[in-house]
Design an enzyme around this catalytic site. Structure first.
Site, PDB file in Angstrom:
ATOM      1  N   GLY A  29       0.779  -1.235   0.000  1.00 13.03           N
ATOM      2  CA  GLY A  29       0.000   0.000   0.000  1.00 13.03           C
ATOM      3  C   GLY A  29       0.806   1.278   0.000  1.00 13.03           C
ATOM      4  O   GLY A  29       0.389   2.267   0.606  1.00 13.03           O
ATOM      5  N   ARG A  81     -13.927 -16.467 -10.257  1.00 12.82           N
ATOM      6  CA  ARG A  81     -13.681 -15.022 -10.269  1.00 12.82           C
ATOM      7  C   ARG A  81     -14.992 -14.244 -10.190  1.00 12.82           C
ATOM      8  O   ARG A  81     -15.059 -13.183  -9.570  1.00 12.82           O
ATOM      9  CB  ARG A  81     -12.897 -14.669 -11.544  1.00 12.82           C
ATOM     10  CG  ARG A  81     -12.240 -13.313 -11.502  1.00 12.82           C
ATOM     11  CD  ARG A  81     -11.136 -13.208 -12.542  1.00 12.82           C
ATOM     12  NE  ARG A  81     -11.627 -13.202 -13.899  1.00 12.82           N
ATOM     13  CZ  ARG A  81     -11.793 -12.105 -14.640  1.00 12.82           C
ATOM     14  NH1 ARG A  81     -11.499 -10.929 -14.133  1.00 12.82           N
ATOM     15  NH2 ARG A  81     -12.219 -12.182 -15.870  1.00 12.82           N
ATOM     16  N   ARG A  94      -5.172  -8.294  -9.511  1.00 12.61           N
ATOM     17  CA  ARG A  94      -6.176  -9.231  -9.982  1.00 12.61           C
ATOM     18  C   ARG A  94      -7.145  -8.489 -10.911  1.00 12.61           C
ATOM     19  O   ARG A  94      -7.561  -7.374 -10.609  1.00 12.61           O
ATOM     20  CB  ARG A  94      -6.936  -9.804  -8.792  1.00 12.61           C
ATOM     21  CG  ARG A  94      -7.641 -11.097  -9.104  1.00 12.61           C
ATOM     22  CD  ARG A  94      -8.132 -11.751  -7.840  1.00 12.61           C
ATOM     23  NE  ARG A  94      -7.080 -12.163  -6.924  1.00 12.61           N
ATOM     24  CZ  ARG A  94      -6.295 -13.221  -7.086  1.00 12.61           C
ATOM     25  NH1 ARG A  94      -6.429 -13.987  -8.151  1.00 12.61           N
ATOM     26  NH2 ARG A  94      -5.389 -13.529  -6.182  1.00 12.61           N
ATOM     27  N   LEU A  95      -7.483  -9.121 -12.028  1.00  9.83           N
ATOM     28  CA  LEU A  95      -8.446  -8.523 -12.946  1.00  9.83           C
ATOM     29  C   LEU A  95      -9.850  -8.589 -12.346  1.00  9.83           C
ATOM     30  O   LEU A  95     -10.260  -9.629 -11.824  1.00  9.83           O
ATOM     31  CB  LEU A  95      -8.442  -9.266 -14.288  1.00  9.83           C
ATOM     32  CG  LEU A  95      -7.233  -9.040 -15.190  1.00  9.83           C
ATOM     33  CD1 LEU A  95      -7.346  -9.947 -16.425  1.00  9.83           C
ATOM     34  CD2 LEU A  95      -7.131  -7.588 -15.609  1.00  9.83           C
ATOM     35  N   LEU A  96     -10.569  -7.485 -12.446  1.00  9.09           N
ATOM     36  CA  LEU A  96     -11.942  -7.471 -11.968  1.00  9.09           C
ATOM     37  C   LEU A  96     -12.853  -8.098 -13.021  1.00  9.09           C
ATOM     38  O   LEU A  96     -12.672  -7.875 -14.221  1.00  9.09           O
ATOM     39  CB  LEU A  96     -12.393  -6.031 -11.707  1.00  9.09           C
ATOM     40  CG  LEU A  96     -11.654  -5.267 -10.611  1.00  9.09           C
ATOM     41  CD1 LEU A  96     -12.193  -3.848 -10.526  1.00  9.09           C
ATOM     42  CD2 LEU A  96     -11.768  -5.968  -9.267  1.00  9.09           C
ATOM     43  N   ASN A 145      -6.903   2.971 -12.131  1.00  9.29           N
ATOM     44  CA  ASN A 145      -5.820   2.053 -11.785  1.00  9.29           C
ATOM     45  C   ASN A 145      -4.488   2.750 -11.985  1.00  9.29           C
ATOM     46  O   ASN A 145      -4.338   3.587 -12.887  1.00  9.29           O
ATOM     47  CB  ASN A 145      -5.913   0.812 -12.684  1.00  9.29           C
ATOM     48  CG  ASN A 145      -4.943  -0.282 -12.296  1.00  9.29           C
ATOM     49  OD1 ASN A 145      -4.502  -0.374 -11.167  1.00  9.29           O
ATOM     50  ND2 ASN A 145      -4.585  -1.114 -13.259  1.00  9.29           N
ATOM     51  N   HIS A 149      -0.402   2.059 -12.893  1.00  8.63           N
ATOM     52  CA  HIS A 149       0.399   1.028 -13.565  1.00  8.63           C
ATOM     53  C   HIS A 149       1.838   1.518 -13.717  1.00  8.63           C
ATOM     54  O   HIS A 149       2.063   2.647 -14.151  1.00  8.63           O
ATOM     55  CB  HIS A 149      -0.185   0.698 -14.940  1.00  8.63           C
ATOM     56  CG  HIS A 149       0.550  -0.423 -15.616  1.00  8.63           C
ATOM     57  ND1 HIS A 149       0.441  -1.734 -15.198  1.00  8.63           N
ATOM     58  CD2 HIS A 149       1.444  -0.422 -16.643  1.00  8.63           C
ATOM     59  CE1 HIS A 149       1.219  -2.496 -15.961  1.00  8.63           C
ATOM     60  NE2 HIS A 149       1.825  -1.724 -16.835  1.00  8.63           N
ATOM     61  N   ASP A 195     -10.992  -0.683 -17.786  1.00  8.64           N
ATOM     62  CA  ASP A 195     -11.985  -1.317 -18.640  1.00  8.64           C
ATOM     63  C   ASP A 195     -11.800  -2.828 -18.520  1.00  8.64           C
ATOM     64  O   ASP A 195     -11.155  -3.298 -17.578  1.00  8.64           O
ATOM     65  CB  ASP A 195     -11.899  -0.802 -20.084  1.00  8.64           C
ATOM     66  CG  ASP A 195     -10.595  -1.164 -20.773  1.00  8.64           C
ATOM     67  OD1 ASP A 195      -9.793  -1.953 -20.217  1.00  8.64           O
ATOM     68  OD2 ASP A 195     -10.368  -0.657 -21.889  1.00  8.64           O
TER      69      ASP A 195
END
Length: 197
Positions: free
Chosen positions: A12, A64, A90-92, A106, A108, A140
């Site tokens: 974090g 998922r 983790r991909l939502l 997000n 990156h 997205d």
């Protein structure tokens, strides 16, 4: 005043910068909850800053989609204006993205569209890049290919390791995130204009 839910998977460090920025009465956003997909070290920041936390461990669900439904239920309890993926690895699921978009951003550690995915720093080094960067995007359903709302270049030094380069990128990433949220709150960035979903 924007209310924020921040989702993490690790320590974090971006979240800490955001919490410190929001201690300034002039900063137009407040973190109302911190969530994680595992027992992340960064959840301790909740206790330090007096922010509620929640955990939705991915491994506790059959798939998922089921995990995403519970994560969304936890997020929606807080009625946030903006949800920030800050190191969530983790991909939502699409249903979660659709429910939160376009108020879902997000961070990156690369100058997108260069080096998307979980190993952006390692990939930049492996490619022999002389520069990489940090980006803030609207999430997205792709992998780090949502609309870019802020980014900045970071030079790659000849003696960089993955750790040394990532540390320099994180410094930029933290500053960009704090500024991007300020720009969203002040109306300088309109997330609806950046939505692909």
């Amino acid at each position: 005043m924007l209310s924020l839910v921040v989702l993490i998977s690790g320590g974090g460090s971006n979240l800490r910068s955001l919490l410190e920025a929001s201690e300034d009465a002039e900063y137009p956003a407040r973190v109302v909850a911190i969530g994680a997909d595992r027992d992340a070290d960064g959840l301790a920041l909740g206790e330090e800053f007096g922010i509620p936390t929640f955990s939705v461990p991915f491994t506790s669900f059959p798939d998922r989609a089921a995990w995403g439904d519970e994560l969304l239920a936890q997020i929606e309890q807080w009625k946030p204006d903006l949800v920030i993926l800050s190191g969530l690895m983790r991909l939502l699921p699409p249903r979660v993205v659709a429910a939160l978009s376009p108020n879902l951003i997000n961070t990156h550690p690369a100058y997108l569209p260069e080096f998307p995915g979980a190993h952006g720093v390692r990939d930049a080094l492996a490619a022999g890049a002389t520069q990489t960067g940090a980006s803030i995007i609207v999430v997205d359903n792709g992998v780090d290919d949502g609309p870019i709302i802020a980014q900045e270049r970071v030079a790659v030094n000849s003696d960089d390791t993955e750790t040394s380069l990532h540390d320099r990128i994180k410094t930029v990433e933290r500053r960009l995130l704090v500024q991007a949220i300020l720009d969203i709150a002040n109306g300088h960035v309109n997330l609806k204009e950046h939505s692909n979903v």
